[in-house]
Design a protein around this motif. Structure first.
Motif, mmCIF file in Angstrom:
data_model
loop_
_atom_site.group_PDB
_atom_site.id
_atom_site.type_symbol
_atom_site.label_atom_id
_atom_site.label_comp_id
_atom_site.label_asym_id
_atom_site.label_seq_id
_atom_site.Cartn_x
_atom_site.Cartn_y
_atom_site.Cartn_z
ATOM 1 N N GLY A 445 0.804 -1.205 0.116
ATOM 2 C CA GLY A 445 -0.146 -0.232 -0.101
ATOM 3 C C GLY A 445 0.816 1.266 -0.189
ATOM 4 O O GLY A 445 2.172 1.145 0.369
ATOM 5 N N TRP A 446 0.443 2.157 -0.484
ATOM 6 C CA TRP A 446 1.086 3.402 -0.384
ATOM 7 C C TRP A 446 0.214 4.734 -0.107
ATOM 8 O O TRP A 446 -0.933 4.922 -0.689
ATOM 9 C CB TRP A 446 1.534 3.790 -1.652
ATOM 10 C CG TRP A 446 2.706 4.942 -1.849
ATOM 11 C CD1 TRP A 446 2.686 6.098 -2.147
ATOM 12 C CD2 TRP A 446 3.976 4.676 -1.202
ATOM 13 N NE1 TRP A 446 3.797 6.601 -1.961
ATOM 14 C CE2 TRP A 446 4.751 5.828 -1.169
ATOM 15 C CE3 TRP A 446 4.604 3.359 -0.764
ATOM 16 C CZ2 TRP A 446 6.019 5.899 -1.013
ATOM 17 C CZ3 TRP A 446 5.928 3.486 -0.060
ATOM 18 C CH2 TRP A 446 6.726 4.826 -0.365
ATOM 19 N N SER A 447 0.610 5.485 0.628
ATOM 20 C CA SER A 447 -0.001 6.996 1.126
ATOM 21 C C SER A 447 0.583 8.094 0.471
ATOM 22 O O SER A 447 1.899 7.983 0.883
ATOM 23 C CB SER A 447 -0.210 6.886 2.508
ATOM 24 O OG SER A 447 -1.114 6.064 2.972
ATOM 25 N N GLY A 448 -0.200 8.838 -0.140
ATOM 26 C CA GLY A 448 0.627 9.928 -0.523
ATOM 27 C C GLY A 448 1.208 11.027 0.377
ATOM 28 O O GLY A 448 0.750 11.112 1.486
ATOM 29 N N ASP A 449 2.671 11.454 0.154
ATOM 30 C CA ASP A 449 3.305 12.562 0.933
ATOM 31 C C ASP A 449 3.008 13.994 0.682
ATOM 32 O O ASP A 449 3.224 14.633 1.369
ATOM 33 C CB ASP A 449 4.741 12.064 0.910
ATOM 34 C CG ASP A 449 4.959 10.886 1.453
ATOM 35 O OD1 ASP A 449 4.417 10.245 2.161
ATOM 36 O OD2 ASP A 449 6.135 10.236 0.516
ATOM 37 N N TYR A 450 2.434 14.071 -0.516
ATOM 38 C CA TYR A 450 1.953 15.389 -0.755
ATOM 39 C C TYR A 450 0.781 15.484 -1.962
ATOM 40 O O TYR A 450 0.887 14.320 -2.642
ATOM 41 C CB TYR A 450 3.118 16.597 -1.149
ATOM 42 C CG TYR A 450 4.115 15.915 -2.174
ATOM 43 C CD1 TYR A 450 3.714 15.852 -3.639
ATOM 44 C CD2 TYR A 450 5.343 15.093 -1.806
ATOM 45 C CE1 TYR A 450 4.627 15.265 -4.498
ATOM 46 C CE2 TYR A 450 6.014 14.379 -2.595
ATOM 47 C CZ TYR A 450 5.908 14.501 -4.056
ATOM 48 O OH TYR A 450 6.625 13.919 -4.921
ATOM 49 N N ASN A 451 0.368 16.370 -2.273
ATOM 50 C CA ASN A 451 -0.839 16.555 -3.150
ATOM 51 C C ASN A 451 -0.284 16.601 -4.626
ATOM 52 O O ASN A 451 -0.544 17.869 -5.325
ATOM 53 C CB ASN A 451 -1.739 17.638 -2.960
ATOM 54 C CG ASN A 451 -3.155 17.250 -3.315
ATOM 55 O OD1 ASN A 451 -3.289 16.277 -4.245
ATOM 56 N ND2 ASN A 451 -4.045 18.255 -2.979
ATOM 57 N N SER A 452 0.175 15.780 -5.389
ATOM 58 C CA SER A 452 0.637 15.730 -6.674
ATOM 59 C C SER A 452 0.926 14.271 -7.108
ATOM 60 O O SER A 452 1.066 13.459 -6.312
ATOM 61 C CB SER A 452 2.079 16.330 -6.678
ATOM 62 O OG SER A 452 2.317 16.262 -8.059
ATOM 63 N N PRO A 453 0.340 13.985 -8.262
ATOM 64 C CA PRO A 453 0.666 12.430 -8.889
ATOM 65 C C PRO A 453 2.038 12.030 -8.697
ATOM 66 O O PRO A 453 2.276 10.886 -8.504
ATOM 67 C CB PRO A 453 0.129 12.694 -10.193
ATOM 68 C CG PRO A 453 -0.838 13.687 -10.443
ATOM 69 C CD PRO A 453 -0.316 14.682 -9.395
ATOM 70 N N LEU A 454 2.973 12.852 -8.504
ATOM 71 C CA LEU A 454 4.401 12.399 -8.526
ATOM 72 C C LEU A 454 4.680 11.552 -7.268
ATOM 73 O O LEU A 454 5.374 10.627 -7.035
ATOM 74 C CB LEU A 454 5.359 13.613 -8.461
ATOM 75 C CG LEU A 454 6.876 13.276 -8.601
ATOM 76 C CD1 LEU A 454 7.300 12.445 -9.631
ATOM 77 C CD2 LEU A 454 7.425 14.686 -8.502
ATOM 78 N N THR A 455 3.960 11.942 -6.239
ATOM 79 C CA THR A 455 4.159 11.370 -4.924
ATOM 80 C C THR A 455 3.746 9.793 -4.903
ATOM 81 O O THR A 455 4.132 8.903 -4.076
ATOM 82 C CB THR A 455 3.093 11.878 -3.696
ATOM 83 O OG1 THR A 455 3.651 11.350 -2.395
ATOM 84 C CG2 THR A 455 1.818 11.439 -3.968
ATOM 85 N N PHE A 456 3.058 9.237 -6.091
ATOM 86 C CA PHE A 456 2.651 8.068 -6.375
ATOM 87 C C PHE A 456 3.716 7.475 -7.465
ATOM 88 O O PHE A 456 4.094 6.204 -7.202
ATOM 89 C CB PHE A 456 1.248 7.624 -6.676
ATOM 90 C CG PHE A 456 0.403 8.303 -5.779
ATOM 91 C CD1 PHE A 456 -0.061 7.010 -4.613
ATOM 92 C CD2 PHE A 456 -0.184 9.259 -5.403
ATOM 93 C CE1 PHE A 456 -0.629 7.377 -3.605
ATOM 94 C CE2 PHE A 456 -1.134 9.581 -4.264
ATOM 95 C CZ PHE A 456 -1.342 8.650 -3.357
#
Length: 547
Positions: A445-456
């Motif tokens: 699983g992965w939780s975003g670190d900031y609000n941008s697609p790049l975080t995934f």
């Protein structure tokens, strides 16, 4: 990017419900209540530089103070009272509050931030989140051994000022600064304890609203108000107890019996029971879609040579019954046919509304035929029944086993392969095995670190601390570098679209399963508790008890 907070859906531990007999009372005297009891998963470390998972960052977010902190999912003044950005967007100047202190009473200065950030970049430390600072001038060169520490664009003109110079604009840099990996650290304490730093509560000092009073691994963490915190007078709940509990049915019974004040998650029949209790006024619910995705990660360097082929990996993805999984097994969350969850923005544009999920857009042949094609391309035996795939789980609870059996059944029936389920003792044990590449397929699983697609999307970049499966696609690597240097939101979306298509369809790094939603159930007297979308999972600094 990082090991970017690998997320756990089922929080796991080793405590029996009998441990808490007598801890709660259905008719609590709230006038005397001065603590809250919640749950946690297995915490691996309290060292912000070495942390890489959501459970550790939960603790760090509430015990260490970054320059900015998340307040309702937006960066908010923390240790820095303010900051300035140059007109070209390349220089950030952070102004620290006067009189900041560590939990032992010693002054907290800008040098403590510089030390921590440089330690994050130190190649000898091997921090998973070092890439967070790669946009800083000469930071990546230092990390890769091609530059010197003295040339990195981080300076401290005085004890209350930190200046950061970037190679290029980073639209979300204020969000990066709010992430727990960029917490301050005291050089004298880190050097005193060496490799033991962050392994026990007494082997570090704290800068945030709480300190860790007790950490019994596999059982509990107790947080206590930090009297030297700059905003200590505004902390309303002096003690937070976080219990590691293995099974959700235990959590539910304890919550219903007032032995827990807050629980998160829940699947199947428990969701229905909890929602019914909310309707009856027993407690309240806080629901939100989360920037989190759960997926099957592939180990392309596995001894199972079939996984080296992109068609084999795509066949495994196409065979997944996503809707059946969410409707029948967990009875919550949203089927995922892409890697970037809904609600993630690029500027003011919602990426998922601009770009359709790739697995919905492309028509494929029967997954078993695709599997056989891939085996043939690798020069391998084309009989699917000759292959066994080891499937690594995040624990050994009844819930994780039920999910695994569903996936095993689907893969075996649709593809004709064999799947060996590999449970783990707890989330920490899972992370160790996942980091060591001890899997063919891993439920991740992965939780975003900031609000941008790049975080995934950068999760599978070459050299990323979370890229444990050895995925290396040069086109993806080049596109990620291009994305990192692009400032126009529309162009960033187009680049992200290309990356997502590569990682999911053309050369799969993983198979998306579902986007997470969050159900937090809280007793009616709990107020101000924030479940954050980025960074750690919750903020405790604003919580209070309604008397």
């Amino acid at each position: 990017m990082k090991l970017k907070k690998i997320a756990s859906f089922f929080l796991i531990g080793t405590i029996s419900v009998l441990t808490f007999t007598g801890c709660g009372d259905s008719k609590q005297d709230l006038s005397k209540k001065d603590s809250l009891v919640m749950t946690t998963g297995a915490v691996r470390t309290l060292d912000s530089v070495k942390a890489s998972d959501s459970e550790s960052f939960n603790m760090i977010q509430n015990t260490q103070e970054t320059l900015l902190v998340y307040n309702h999912d937006k960066p908010y003044p923390g240790a820095a009272k303010s900051f300035d950005v140059s007109k070209d967007g390349l220089t950030y100047t952070f102004h620290l509050r006067d009189g900041l202190k560590w939990s032992d009473g010693k002054p907290l200065t800008s040098e403590d931030f510089k030390y921590s950030w440089m330690r994050l970049l130190n190649p000898d430390v091997g921090a998973s989140y070092a890439f967070f600072l790669f946009p800083v001038v000469n930071a990546e060169k230092y990390y890769t051994g091609k530059g010197n520490a003295k040339d990195v664009g981080i300076s401290t003109p005085d004890k209350n000022t930190l200046v950061v110079k970037l190679e290029h604009r980073v639209p979300y840099f204020d969000q990066v600064v709010a992430f727990s990996a960029l917490s301050p650290q005291r050089e004298d304490i880190v050097k005193k304890f060496g490799e033991e730093y962050g392994t026990k509560p007494e082997k570090l000092v704290y800068s945030g609203p709480y300190v860790v009073k007790e950490w019994k691994k596999g059982a509990k963490v107790e947080l206590q108000q930090n009297p030297n915190y700059w905003n200590a007078n505004e902390i309303k709940v002096p003690t937070i107890r976080l219990m590691e509990i293995k099974e959700f049915n235990t959590k539910y019974q304890m919550f219903a019996n007032d032995q827990l004040d807050v629980i998160e998650g829940g699947t199947g029949d428990y969701i229905n029971k909890l929602k019914e209790g909310e309707k009856e006024g027993k407690w309240k619910i806080d629901y939100s879609a989360m920037p989190s995705i759960f997926f099957t990660k592939y180990n392309v360097k596995s001894e199972n040579k079939a996984l080296a082929n992109s068609k084999v990996r795509l066949a495994l993805s196409l065979a997944v019954d996503r809707k059946g999984f969410t409707d029948m097994i967990i009875k919550t969350c949203i089927p995922a046919y892409g890697f970037v969850p809904p609600g993630i923005l690029e500027g003011d544009l919602d990426y998922r509304k601009e770009v359709k999920e790739p697995l919905k857009e492309i028509k494929f042949k029967d997954p078993k035929d695709l599997l056989i094609e891939g085996l043939k391309e690798e020069g391998l035996d084309q009989d699917p029944s000759k292959y066994t795939f080891k499937y690594l789980l995040q624990g050994s609870t009844a819930g994780t086993k039920t999910q695994a059996e569903f996936m095993k059944d689907v893969w075996e029936k649709k593809l004709g392969i064999h799947v060996e389920i590999v449970p783990t003792a707890d989330f920490s044990d899972y992370l160790q095995k996942e980091n060591n590449g001890e899997y063919d397929l891993a439920f991740s699983g992965w939780s975003g670190d900031y609000n941008s697609p790049l975080t995934f999307l950068d999760l599978f970049m070459k050299g990323n601390g979370s890229n444990t499966g050895g995925y290396n696609n040069e086109k993806v690597n080049d596109l990620l570098k291009k994305l990192d240097n692009e400032g126009d939101p529309k162009k960033r979306i187009e680049i992200s679209k290309q990356i997502e298509l590569e990682e999911i369809v053309k050369d799969p790094a993983m198979a998306p399963i579902y986007y997470q939603d969050m159900n937090s159930f809280q007793k009616n007297y709990v107020e101000g508790l924030q479940f954050t979308k980025f960074g750690g999972r919750y903020q405790l600094r604003w919580v209070s008890i309604k008397k």
